[in-house]
Scaffold this active site. Structure first.
Site, PDB file in Angstrom:
ATOM      1  N   HIS A   1      13.541  -2.027  -0.314  1.00 47.92           N
ATOM      2  CA  HIS A   1      12.861  -0.966   0.439  1.00 47.92           C
ATOM      3  C   HIS A   1      11.657  -1.579   1.153  1.00 47.92           C
ATOM      4  O   HIS A   1      10.864  -2.299   0.545  1.00 47.92           O
ATOM      5  CB  HIS A   1      12.436   0.130  -0.539  1.00 47.92           C
ATOM      6  CG  HIS A   1      11.517   1.146   0.062  1.00 47.92           C
ATOM      7  ND1 HIS A   1      11.723   1.674   1.319  1.00 47.92           N
ATOM      8  CD2 HIS A   1      10.372   1.725  -0.412  1.00 47.92           C
ATOM      9  CE1 HIS A   1      10.758   2.537   1.581  1.00 47.92           C
ATOM     10  NE2 HIS A   1       9.935   2.575   0.551  1.00 47.92           N
TER      11      HIS A   1
ATOM     12  N   ASN B   1       6.953   1.665   6.655  1.00 45.54           N
ATOM     13  CA  ASN B   1       7.764   2.280   5.606  1.00 45.54           C
ATOM     14  C   ASN B   1       8.449   3.518   6.185  1.00 45.54           C
ATOM     15  O   ASN B   1       7.786   4.499   6.515  1.00 45.54           O
ATOM     16  CB  ASN B   1       6.846   2.649   4.436  1.00 45.54           C
ATOM     17  CG  ASN B   1       7.575   3.294   3.287  1.00 45.54           C
ATOM     18  OD1 ASN B   1       8.719   3.738   3.415  1.00 45.54           O
ATOM     19  ND2 ASN B   1       6.911   3.380   2.149  1.00 45.54           N
TER      20      ASN B   1
ATOM     21  N   CYS C   1      11.963   7.584  -1.112  1.00 49.54           N
ATOM     22  CA  CYS C   1      12.393   6.271  -0.611  1.00 49.54           C
ATOM     23  C   CYS C   1      13.598   5.706  -1.379  1.00 49.54           C
ATOM     24  O   CYS C   1      14.213   4.739  -0.936  1.00 49.54           O
ATOM     25  CB  CYS C   1      11.242   5.281  -0.659  1.00 49.54           C
ATOM     26  SG  CYS C   1       9.769   5.896   0.163  1.00 49.54           S
TER      27      CYS C   1
END
Ligand code: ACO
Length: 314
Positions: A238, A268, A97
């Site tokens: 994020h 996500n 990520c």
């Protein structure tokens, strides 16, 4: 679109639990047969169209991804060929990520060193293929997406829009967030427990790490630049979990009106999450030319990455 109601039929969970613990209401899932490069190709095409550039102008194509079509060839090579970027060097980055910001750092280095004029960075992930549909602790969190940006050399040699980076990794905690099977440690060519082909996560440990590292990396970067949180016009974190973001911004002391979130609709999406949020912030008028924007991410590795930019679209 996979909604929380759909997940209620799949595992023992509720919309109320998912929304209160994560803020996520729905995620996008690829169609059967689609792979990561199929999303990367769409995103790369959109970026070039928005920037009014031809694929033949791309010197390097970087795809941050941890869910590639294959171990090799890379998603970037497949994508470069498909979009007609035949003059481009192409490679993938594996920082999960944090990957998009690692990719931006690479793009800046290539451009500033004179090795490249135009570097396309496309974060692309199909997490739905590595998420166990029967594990309620993980299947609620992730979605599929791709989004990107073009980093161009300023023809006047003027100051870069990039103000600074803070990148890091702590491999000692790699086992906290891992897909055990499919690499060379536990190859897919040998017998394995099917559950080990999916994401395994210590959710609480990752939660603690994430809230701390968002605060630490943003403050370290600002401190190095002689700035404070008041110099950040927009924070784009994020998009992993609304509770992680709320904890972190509380500790940073930045008002929620200066933070952009869209995880409600996507979950996500790993390396795609920050560029996807940036693009939507731009479209919503929340990200405007001249703004100083802090992007910050964290992920498996464990890794983290922050990047402070003055947003200067061409
Ligand atoms: N629905 C209902 N109950 C659930 C669900 C669910 N989907 N998932 C877990 N539970 C239960 C657990 O079984 C547990 O029950 P128990 O008390 O009877 O044992 C209870 O809820 C609490 O579980 P916790 O894991 O403590 O729940 P928590 O509040 O920590 O939330 C979550 C879990 C949302 C996963 C949280 O830990 C989290 O977001 N962690 C960070 C995850 C993350 O961001 N990962 C990605 C990093 S980026 C990357 O690299 C990909």
């Amino acid at each position: 679109i996979l909604s929380n109601a759909d997940l209620e039929r799949q595992v023992d969970t509720t919309d109320e639990w998912i929304v209160s613990r994560t803020g996520i209401r729905e995620r996008r899932i690829v169609a059967p047969g689609q792979a990561t490069s199929d999303l990367a190709i769409l995103a790369a095409t959109n970026v070039l169209e928005a920037a009014q550039r031809g694929a033949d102008e791309i010197d390097v194509l970087i795809v941050p991804t941890c869910t590639p079509d294959h171990l090799f060839p890379s998603v970037s090579a497949i994508t470069a060929n498909a979009i007609g970027a035949h003059a481009a060097a192409a490679f993938d980055i594996q920082a999960v990520c944090s990957g998009f910001i690692y990719g931006l750092a690479q793009a800046l280095a290539l451009v500033e060193s004179g090795l490249a004029q135009n570097v396309l960075v496309v974060g692309a992930e199909v997490f739905s293929r590595v998420t166990n549909p029967h594990d309620r602790g993980t299947c609620i969190l992730f979605g599929d997406a791709a989004a990107g940006a073009l980093v161009v050399r300023d023809e006047d040699g003027g100051p870069s829009g990039f103000l600074g980076f803070e990148l890091g990794a702590d491999g000692s905690r790699g086992d906290q967030l891992i897909v055990p099977v499919g690499g060379t440690r536990h190859p897919a060519s040998e017998p394995f427990d099917p559950d080990d082909a999916y994401v395994q996560m210590n959710g609480r440990e990752v939660f603690r790490f994430a809230t701390r590292v968002i605060e630490d990396s943003v403050l370290r970067l600002l401190d190095r630049l002689g700035m404070t949180i008041d110099d950040v016009d927009l924070l784009v974190p994020h998009q992993a979990n609304q509770r992680i973001i709320d904890h972190a911004i509380g500790r940073l002391g930045i008002d929620a009106t200066r933070v952009f979130n869209n995880l409600e609709h996507y979950g996500n999406t790993s390396a795609a999450s920050i560029p996807l949020a940036m693009a939507e912030a731009r479209d919503a008028g929340a990200l405007r030319p001249g703004m100083r924007v802090m992007m910050v991410g964290f992920g498996a590795g464990l890794t983290w990455a922050a990047c402070f930019v003055r947003y200067e679209p061409e």
